[in-house]
Design an enzyme around this catalytic site. Structure first.
Site, PDB file in Angstrom:
ATOM      1  CD  GLU A  47      61.826 -63.624  57.977  1.00 23.26           C
ATOM      2  OE1 GLU A  47      61.197 -64.196  58.901  1.00 23.26           O
ATOM      3  OE2 GLU A  47      62.636 -62.696  58.173  1.00 23.26           O
ATOM      4  CG  ASN A 110      65.146 -61.706  55.503  1.00 24.15           C
ATOM      5  OD1 ASN A 110      64.402 -62.161  54.651  1.00 24.15           O
ATOM      6  ND2 ASN A 110      65.022 -62.000  56.797  1.00 24.15           N
ATOM      7  CE  LYS A 127      63.315 -59.044  59.246  1.00 30.22           C
ATOM      8  NZ  LYS A 127      63.336 -60.457  59.727  1.00 30.22           N
ATOM      9  CD  GLU A 146      66.203 -61.878  60.705  1.00 30.63           C
ATOM     10  OE1 GLU A 146      66.132 -61.176  59.691  1.00 30.63           O
ATOM     11  OE2 GLU A 146      65.219 -62.222  61.374  1.00 30.63           O
ATOM     12  CB  CYS A 172      59.710 -61.335  59.882  1.00 33.40           C
ATOM     13  SG  CYS A 172      59.450 -62.166  61.467  1.00 33.40           S
ATOM     14  CG  ASN A 197      60.986 -67.926  59.528  1.00 32.01           C
ATOM     15  OD1 ASN A 197      60.964 -69.146  59.563  1.00 32.01           O
ATOM     16  ND2 ASN A 197      60.976 -67.244  58.396  1.00 32.01           N
TER      17      ASN A 197
HETATM   18  N1  CDV Z   1      62.357 -63.193  61.573  1.00 36.50           N
HETATM   19  C1  CDV Z   1      62.028 -62.215  62.443  1.00 36.50           C
HETATM   20  O1  CDV Z   1      62.137 -61.034  62.124  1.00 36.50           O
HETATM   21  N2  CDV Z   1      61.639 -62.598  63.690  1.00 36.50           N
HETATM   22  C2  CDV Z   1      61.368 -61.681  64.751  1.00 36.50           C
HETATM   23  C3  CDV Z   1      61.658 -62.322  66.091  1.00 36.50           C
HETATM   24  C4  CDV Z   1      63.080 -62.711  66.198  1.00 36.50           C
HETATM   25  C5  CDV Z   1      61.291 -61.367  67.230  1.00 36.50           C
HETATM   26  C6  CDV Z   1      59.937 -61.198  64.752  1.00 36.50           C
HETATM   27  O2  CDV Z   1      59.741 -59.979  64.878  1.00 36.50           O
HETATM   28  O3  CDV Z   1      59.004 -62.002  64.691  1.00 36.50           O
END
Ligand code: CDV
Length: 311
Positions: A47, A110, A127, A146, A172, A197
């Site tokens: 990501e 994103n 996203k 975000e 993510c 991340n």
């Molecule tokens: N980049 C993300 O979406 N990170 C989220 C954290 C912040 C909980 C994740 O679900 O890994």
């Protein structure tokens, strides 16, 4: 005839804010070259793979914020990656922060793209499940902005016929939501690509800090098994600008088993041979949706939420 797709998962260590784009691209290309040497058809990058994960801090000046976004991909600062893919005859999945001019205004997403062995973009995903907050939270050790920097993705969860199979993407936090997998599962997905991340520390739920790696694998292994699909998940990990992030990037089979996993917290490539026909065993038996799912008996989901047909 088995449908073997050789897939690389390209984990990245931290990208310092001070790292130039050519330096970052060189790291990605080095892993692409390694993957090609190992016979890969496709590599999964993480990501926001082109920059440090900037939602972890507050950026007030729009001009500065724009430096973390790309308006044109491929563009001058990403073209070399596409050229390398074409030269090596290898596809890739790449996450990046996207600026799009849509509906007559500047919009930020994103985003991830799937690129074919010819260096052409096959598909784009934006996203949907954005974690965090839409304003800075004073006193936190780091931010999670975000919701401030990105709009919710507007492209749904499509699945593409590519690389001899049915390929989908999520990003993510999407991986924590069963809907993400199921919407693609209902379209026959066989391989889901994603990057993450994920900080070790969750300021809102510090009691789960020890469970970060467990939850990461729990959700993806369940999603893979319950939908008869491979999941390929690439982390950005290690300590980046003071934020410690989990690694353990992996490839998961439709059985729910992890068939390869990274063991460092830096740039690391792992490769696995994925027989896409394995998906059929699950999709045609225990998770034969047409035969066994009973959405019409799941309750008054439509009436309660007004959200349309139940999944
Ligand atoms: N980049 C993300 O979406 N990170 C989220 C954290 C912040 C909980 C994740 O679900 O890994």
């Amino acid at each position: 005839m088995p449908r073997i797709l050789t897939v690389g998962v390209a984990q990245m260590g931290p990208i310092p804010r001070s790292q130039s784009r050519p330096e970052t691209l060189a790291r990605l290309i080095a892993m692409l070259e390694d993957a090609a040497r190992m016979g890969s058809d496709l590599v999964c990058f993480t990501e926001a793979a082109l920059t440090a994960f900037f939602p972890h801090w507050t950026i007030e000046a729009e001009q500065e914020l724009d430096t973390y976004f790309d308006a044109k991909v491929p563009g001058p600062s990403t073209q070399a990656l596409f050229d390398a893919a074409r030269r090596l005859r290898i596809g890739f999945h790449l996450g990046y922060a996207e600026i799009a001019i849509e509906d007559g205004r500047k919009r930020r997403f994103n985003t991830s793209i799937l690129v074919g062995k010819d260096g052409e973009i096959i598909g784009k995903y934006r996203k949907i499940h954005l974690p965090g907050y839409d304003a800075p939270r004073p006193g936190e050790p780091f931010q999670n902005l975000e919701k401030m920097y990105f709009e919710v993705g507007n492209l749904g969860f499509p699945v593409w016929n590519a690389f001899g199979g049915r390929i989908g993407m999520m990003i993510c936090n999407d991986r924590r939501w069963p809907e993400s997998y199921r919407v693609m599962g209902l379209q026959g997905v066989e391989l889901i690509l994603l990057g993450y991340n994920t900080p070790v520390h969750n300021p809102a739920m510090p009691e789960t800090d020890d469970l970060g790696n467990f939850h990461n694998h729990l959700v993806m292994q369940s999603g893979a098994y319950q939908n008869g699909t491979f999941v390929v998940a690439a982390a950005k990990c290690g300590v980046e600008e003071g934020v410690d992030q989990i690694g353990q990037s992996c490839i998961i089979a439709p059985s729910g088993e992890r068939i390869t996993q990274c063991s460092t917290l830096g740039d690391e490539l792992q490769v696995a041979r994925c027989d896409l026909d394995l998906c059929n065993s699950y999709k045609s038996s225990i998770f034969n949706f047409a035969k066994h799912r009973r959405p019409e008996h799941y309750g008054l989901i439509t009436e309660r939420t007004g959200a349309g047909a139940p999944l």
